[in-house]
Design an enzyme around this catalytic site. Structure first.
Site, PDB file in Angstrom:
ATOM      1  CB  SER A   1      -0.958  -0.035   1.197  1.00  0.00           C
ATOM      2  OG  SER A   1      -1.974   0.912   1.042  1.00  0.00           O
TER       3      SER A   1
ATOM      4  CG  ASP B   1       6.835   5.570 -11.652  1.00  0.00           C
ATOM      5  OD1 ASP B   1       7.391   4.542 -12.078  1.00  0.00           O
ATOM      6  OD2 ASP B   1       5.640   5.595 -11.311  1.00  0.00           O
TER       7      ASP B   1
ATOM      8  CE  LYS C   1      -4.730  -2.031   1.076  1.00  0.00           C
ATOM      9  NZ  LYS C   1      -4.737  -0.636   0.628  1.00  0.00           N
TER      10      LYS C   1
END
Length: 698
Positions: A466, A477, A491
């Site tokens: 999460s 990224d 998740k």
């Protein structure tokens, strides 16, 4: 202030202490009216506001029934097939029962479960006075979750005969004599037997609601009063109490640990091993005996309002059952759970004549004291604020790089994941959210200047979920740092907590809270961590069973999907460095004896986990132990934190407290092979980036 947050939590049931068993069957449990009302309100809320609403119909009813039964008897050793046949006859009626506010179906199943536990434990104890044959060639199934339930009571008896035989053999191989084995197992089975007499309707209701909510989606949960309180504590990292960690041992609630700076430790009146035999409220309230009382109930009696007095009747650790006990008074205070807070250390990484210092920040959870923040407390506790302070300390220490260790960090506050990312990338998008209506919202951090601009690594494993995945994905990224470890949990959904009493306008708490999935989050590159998790740039071995643990192990997990990328500017491009980082890593671990031992232990652990059956023949088991001992002897005594060594056959509360604490301390002090290698990778990153900077300057 952001009000949505995503997390992955594991709630552990409290074990029960010994109980003065009364003759006859265990108590028949029945639902309370407010429990049936809470279930109905939950159903209405889920069907209206869940991210992907699932209708409460016959299909969902059958799924709930299967999950409820599995939660009670996961290894299929308690119920008989005839019980299951009767239960499943009502499997399509649960939806109607919830809508009609009738919970008799799950309660009737649980009452059968209680009686079956009593029957099985009574039978297991009866076997302890019989002679067991360890020369026979027979096996015991370690994993029975896919096996059929016993067809007859005789078949169940044979299954339990093998189970008792295995328990006995484990203790025998550990050097225990017959008398000690008999006493240990008799007490073990007695404790399980007595537990059946101590269940309450709240336990049945919580178990049933867990089965219902997780049948909708894996991360939707219902919180009764106790579960709700524990969740609040985990997010605030604080509670009001005396600052003592309690454990049930030998029929007593025992002091396992004293929290530094807490009332219990500062008073000097309590010691590890002391036993609580009574609790009183206030200066003059009567002392209530608590021997045999459930641990969770004793915990609730000891917790209370800040500044209030609790009195404890203490039996010292060195006193016998009839020894002299005494009453102490403690003033409750706010206890900070610092063990679960962010911590930093510095590792020195040597490479030839060069030594680089890598700051390691270990973050167990993305915590945030929502209540204190809402009240405007300028010093409210949160993960990102604590990490910011630690980064300041590491900058003063002039470290060459920073490693964020998120292993087994199951998540927490979404806003904290965003704020933590900002400490490393500054202002910009961090995560995207898509709600039930399909609208996508970009969540950004507004920190103008990052707190740390040097080399970064993020260490993850299968337990990183999460909020951990949001942070790791953003770092990846943006090209801000290297992700190290094994694939994360997967998740990619966002939950919010709804107070059902506020929804129903109740003046007093009755219905509890509902944590439901309301959105799905996406990376800034448009992908999602849902199902697939975050893939590390540099892989390290892990001990998790990827098939049994992670989002992909759920049969009702949402699929992977993607949205448009957010408008973000990458920090840099680490892709060019990854081949060199991988090459250096491979060369380093190839000849590292400690790393090779770790790999051997991982392989051994996986082999043990994959074993479906175990021999009940003593000679065969001894041969296995000899081979294992020879392997350990050949490789030396280095401790890498993976327990593949000798089995003493005992459960945690059956060892002496000092032995149990010693085992825990040894694990804590074991050399962290993976963290050390991850720090070396960050040191390589620092070296390569420094080389690129020098080349650019020329």
């Amino acid at each position: 202030m952001r009000t949505k947050y995503g997390f992955f939590c594991l709630f552990l049931a409290f074990a029960s202490s010994a109980y003065a068993l009364e003759a006859g069957s265990p108590p028949v449990l029945t639902p309370l009216p407010q429990q049936a009302q809470a279930a109905h309100l939950t159903a209405q809320f889920l069907q209206r506001f869940h991210y992907k609403p699932v209708p409460l119909d016959d299909v969902l009813s059958a799924r709930i029934m299967n999950r409820f039964i599995k939660s009670l008897d996961p290894d299929r050793v308690i119920f008989l097939q005839s019980d299951i046949d009767k239960f499943m006859a009502g499997s399509t009626k649960i939806d109607d029962a919830i809508n009609q506010e009738d919970l008799n179906i799950p309660f009737s199943i649980f009452n059968v479960y209680e009686q079956r536990v009593v029957d099985r434990m009574t039978y297991a104890r009866s076997l302890l006075n019989q002679k067991l044959d360890f020369t026979a060639k027979e096996d015991y199934a370690l994993a029975r979750d896919k096996e059929p339930w016993p067809q007859t009571e005789a078949e169940s008896d044979d299954l339990w005969r093998k189970r008792v035989k295995n328990d006995w053999l484990r203790l025998k191989l550990a050097g225990k004599d017959d008398a000690a084995i008999r006493d240990t197992l008799d007490k073990r089975y007695e404790n399980s037997l007595e537990r059946a007499y101590k269940y309450k309707n709240d336990d049945v209701f919580q178990t049933f609601m867990d089965a219902y909510t997780t049948s909708v989606d894996p991360h939707t949960d219902y919180f009764g009063a106790t579960a709700s309180a524990e969740f609040d504590i985990s997010m605030k990292l604080s509670l009001v109490g005396i600052g003592a960690v309690l454990q049930e041992r030998d029929d007593y609630t025992t002091i396992r640990e004293l929290v530094a700076g807490g009332p219990a430790q500062l008073s000097g009146k309590l010691a590890v091993g002391d036993r609580i035999i009574g609790v009183g409220q206030g200066e003059n309230g009567p002392i209530k005996e608590v021997v045999g009382t459930r641990l969770d109930e004793i915990v609730q009696m000891i917790r209370g309002a800040k500044g209030s007095v609790v009195r404890l009747d203490i039996l010292p650790s060195d006193a016998g059952p009839d020894g002299k006990h005494h009453v102490i008074s403690l003033v409750r205070d706010k206890i900070s759970l610092d063990k679960q807070a962010a911590k930093q250390t510095i590792l020195s990484v040597k490479d030839g004549n060069t030594t680089r210092r890598i700051g390691v920040i270990t973050l167990p959870a993305f915590y945030e004291d929502f209540e204190a923040r809402r009240k405007g407390d300028k010093d409210y506790r949160s993960a990102s604020r604590d990490v910011a302070k630690l980064l300041g300390e590491l900058k003063q220490e002039k470290v060459d790089g920073v490693l964020i260790d998120l292993r087994n960090n199951g998540g927490g506050s979404l806003s904290e994941a965003i704020d933590l990312t900002g400490l490393f990338v500054g202002k910009g998008p961090v995560v995207q959210q898509r709600d039930a209506g399909g609208e996508v919202e970009v969540e950004s951090d507004d920190l103008a200047t990052p707190a740390w601009t040097g080399p970064v690594g993020v260490l993850i494993n299968r337990g990183s979920a999460s909020a951990s995945e949001i942070f790791a994905a953003a770092i990846q990224d943006y090209g801000r740092g290297v992700i190290i470890g094994e694939p994360s949990f997967g998740k990619g959904t966002v939950q919010t907590v709804v107070n059902l009493d506020q929804v129903a306008h109740n003046q007093k708490p009755k219905f509890g809270e509902l944590k439901l999935t309301v959105a799905q989050f996406f990376r800034v590159n448009g992908g999602t961590t849902q199902l697939r998790g975050v893939t590390p740039d540099i892989s390290l071995p892990g001990i998790s069973d990827l098939k049994a643990f992670g989002e992909s192990s759920y049969d009702n997990a949402l699929p992977w999907t993607q949205v448009k990328p957010a408008n973000y500017k990458p920090w840099g491009d680490l892709q060019a460095l990854l081949p060199q980082l991988q090459s250096r890593h491979d060369a380093r671990v190839k000849d590292d004896p400690e790393y090779k031992r770790f790999m051997e232990d991982v392989t051994t652990l996986k082999e043990q986990r994959d074993k479906k059956v175990i021999s009940l023949n003593e000679a065969e088991r001894r041969n296995e132990l000899t081979a294992q001992a020879n392997r350990i002897k050949a490789r030396g005594q280095a401790n890498d934190g993976i327990d593949t060594g000798e089995d003493d056959g005992l459960q945690a509360n059956e060892r002496s407290l000092s032995a149990d604490i010693a085992i825990e301390k040894a694990r804590k002090n074991a050399k962290d092979i993976l963290q050390n290698e991850a720090a070396s990778i960050v040191a390589d990153e620092a070296d390569l980036q420094a080389g690129m900077s020098r080349a650019a300057a020329k």
